[in-house]
Enzyme design. Structure first.
Site, mmCIF file in Angstrom:
data_model
loop_
_atom_site.group_PDB
_atom_site.id
_atom_site.type_symbol
_atom_site.label_atom_id
_atom_site.label_comp_id
_atom_site.label_asym_id
_atom_site.label_seq_id
_atom_site.Cartn_x
_atom_site.Cartn_y
_atom_site.Cartn_z
ATOM 1 N N ASP A 94 0.814 -1.220 0.000
ATOM 2 C CA ASP A 94 0.000 0.000 0.000
ATOM 3 C C ASP A 94 0.845 1.266 0.000
ATOM 4 O O ASP A 94 0.619 2.162 -0.809
ATOM 5 C CB ASP A 94 -0.929 0.012 1.224
ATOM 6 C CG ASP A 94 -1.978 -1.076 1.139
ATOM 7 O OD1 ASP A 94 -2.948 -0.888 0.390
ATOM 8 O OD2 ASP A 94 -1.807 -2.111 1.794
ATOM 9 N N ARG A 133 2.354 4.980 17.545
ATOM 10 C CA ARG A 133 1.847 5.983 16.600
ATOM 11 C C ARG A 133 2.276 7.412 16.921
ATOM 12 O O ARG A 133 2.708 8.137 16.023
ATOM 13 C CB ARG A 133 0.322 5.889 16.465
ATOM 14 C CG ARG A 133 -0.202 4.535 15.969
ATOM 15 C CD ARG A 133 0.618 3.962 14.883
ATOM 16 N NE ARG A 133 0.019 2.803 14.223
ATOM 17 C CZ ARG A 133 0.654 2.023 13.368
ATOM 18 N NH1 ARG A 133 1.929 2.268 13.069
ATOM 19 N NH2 ARG A 133 0.055 0.995 12.802
ATOM 20 N N ASP A 167 -5.720 3.703 13.899
ATOM 21 C CA ASP A 167 -4.427 4.313 13.595
ATOM 22 C C ASP A 167 -4.567 5.671 12.915
ATOM 23 O O ASP A 167 -3.806 6.593 13.185
ATOM 24 C CB ASP A 167 -3.578 3.356 12.741
ATOM 25 C CG ASP A 167 -3.095 2.163 13.556
ATOM 26 O OD1 ASP A 167 -2.865 2.353 14.772
ATOM 27 O OD2 ASP A 167 -2.966 1.058 13.010
ATOM 28 N N SER A 196 -3.155 -9.026 8.153
ATOM 29 C CA SER A 196 -2.558 -7.688 8.213
ATOM 30 C C SER A 196 -1.786 -7.598 9.524
ATOM 31 O O SER A 196 -2.343 -7.792 10.597
ATOM 32 C CB SER A 196 -3.663 -6.630 8.156
ATOM 33 O OG SER A 196 -3.175 -5.415 8.688
#
Ligand code: ARG
Length: 419
Positions: A31, A114, A143, A194
């Site tokens: 991605d 994050r 996220d 994922s």
């Protein structure tokens, strides 16, 4: 019509006026690789791809080089930032001090990283004079919330671009475009899941795991041995703490004092003993429920030991109150509010609360189980002479008689009056 024309038709490009450079959080996956090309083709941006090394096992030395090469081949400039130590000392250790466990189950391993990734991206953007930052999150998860709030808090002037969400990218169109553009699809056999990983844990989502009733297939796990297949041997680990922060682990593999090494080693030791698997239903920030699987051996072990030590050295009142702060702290992390004022206040309390949390805790690990078998601290509020039932105790049992009369007064009165 191709993907680039589609996007151009559907979005208002004037919102990016004046922007020449974008800083992209780059994982090396499909991605974000596609995004490097799209930013050039759709917006004419110069792309600066940034990858943080947070101890992902996926980023072995070989892979690190290939991630950089891949980004550069796609036309980006690339920065690799080693943030392992910073991640442990400034994020994971605070999570230990606060016994951080979202909804009682998840040590916030993905969530904690994050705000750190965001901070580094904003720094690069400043250095490079970039007008925009970007990441590969979708519009359904947590996220995006954590990245966007962090970016906005750290530099409200940066434009935030989240192509999957903002440009409605569809996976099959992306793949078609990737093929046309010769964007390398991962060489490794495609994982059906994922994955997001760092030193504090590994998150596993998607595929068959989306059915909460289905047991995760054995191949979903990479860090933790399935308990029934774990070694048939008990292992002991002694964890030392100073002010609530781990300072040493002493185990069969030796003694470790470097923060990064301690976490790596604890992941290995707890993992090979089947400790660290988590399967739970999670309430996301955006209102969805999701079934989540994690492997967090070190996080679970450190927090388990730390909680035990706190019970030994804190007063009853502190032990009753602190879990409220712990929960609030973990919720802020999960909900992307690392840079909020309340976080600052809670951190001040946390630090104060850990003043006397020194000592060690011994854990025994065996086939998926973990138990405390001993602890020691110079600040323990336990006194053997008070507690003992043997002769020579300093506790006067007769003091209890008057105490109990007053202690039970309300209950005795109420029972009399309300007959
Ligand atoms: N549910 C977890 C969280 O919100 C894990 C997210 C995993 N992220 C990912 N990109 N696979 O923190």
């Amino acid at each position: 019509m191709g993907l680039v024309e589609d996007i151009k038709k559907n979005i208002d490009l004037s919102q990016y006026k004046g922007i020449k450079k974008v800083v992209l959080a780059y994982s090396g996956g499909v991605d974000t690789s596609i995004m490097i090309k799209l930013f050039q083709d759709v917006c004419g941006f110069e792309v600066i791809a940034v990858t943080l090394d947070l101890g992902q096992k996926e980023y072995s030395n070989v892979d690190k080089k290939s991630i950089k090469e891949k980004a550069e081949k796609l036309g980006a400039r690339h920065h690799f930032i080693d943030a392992k130590r910073e991640f442990i000392t400034d994020y994971a250790w605070k999570a230990v001090q606060s016994n951080c466990m979202y909804q009682g189950a998840y040590p916030n391993s993905t969530a904690l990283a994050r705000p750190l990734i965001s901070k580094h991206l904003v720094e690069v953007a400043k250095r490079e004079g970039a007008g925009a930052v970007a990441h590969g999150s979708t519009g359904k998860g947590n996220d995006q919330v954590r990245f966007d709030v962090s970016f906005m808090a750290l530099d409200p002037n940066l434009k935030i671009i989240v192509p999957v969400r903002d440009w409605s990218l569809m996976r099959d169109e992306e793949i078609k475009y990737a093929q046309q553009k010769n964007i390398l699809i991962p060489v490794k056999k495609d994982s059906p899941y994922s994955i997001d990983a760092n030193l504090w844990g590994r998150s596993i989502e998607c595929g068959i795991l989306e059915d909460p009733a289905t047991e995760p297939p054995d191949d979903a796990y990479e860090w933790v041995a399935l308990p029934h297949k774990a070694q048939d041997k008990i292992e002991t680990v002694k964890i030392s703490f100073k002010k609530g922060v781990p300072t040493e682990i002493d185990c069969a593999d030796g003694k470790f004092t470097d923060p990064v090494e301690m976490v790596e080693r604890m992941n290995t030791v707890a993992g090979r003993n089947g400790v660290g698997l988590i399967d739970h239903m999670e309430d996301r920030v955006v209102g969805l429920k999701s079934r989540e699987n994690y492997e967090c051996p070190a996080a679970l072990a450190f927090i388990f030991a730390h909680k035990d030590l706190e019970k030994y050295v804190l007063t009853r009142e502190e032990n009753d109150f602190k879990p409220l702060v712990d929960k609030a702290w973990g919720d802020l992390v999960y909900r992307g509010l690392w840079y909020s004022p309340l976080m600052k206040s809670l951190n001040a309390y946390l630090e104060a609360s850990q003043e006397y949390v020194d000592g060690w805790v011994k854990l025994k690990l065996y086939k998926g189980s973990m138990r405390v078998v001993g602890r020691s601290s110079e600040h323990a509020l336990y006194d053997k002479l008070l507690a003992t039932y043997d002769k020579g105790t300093t506790f006067n049992q007769k003091d209890a008689i008057g105490f109990i009369k007053l202690w039970g007064l309300n209950t005795v009165m109420a029972n009399k009056v309300r007959k």
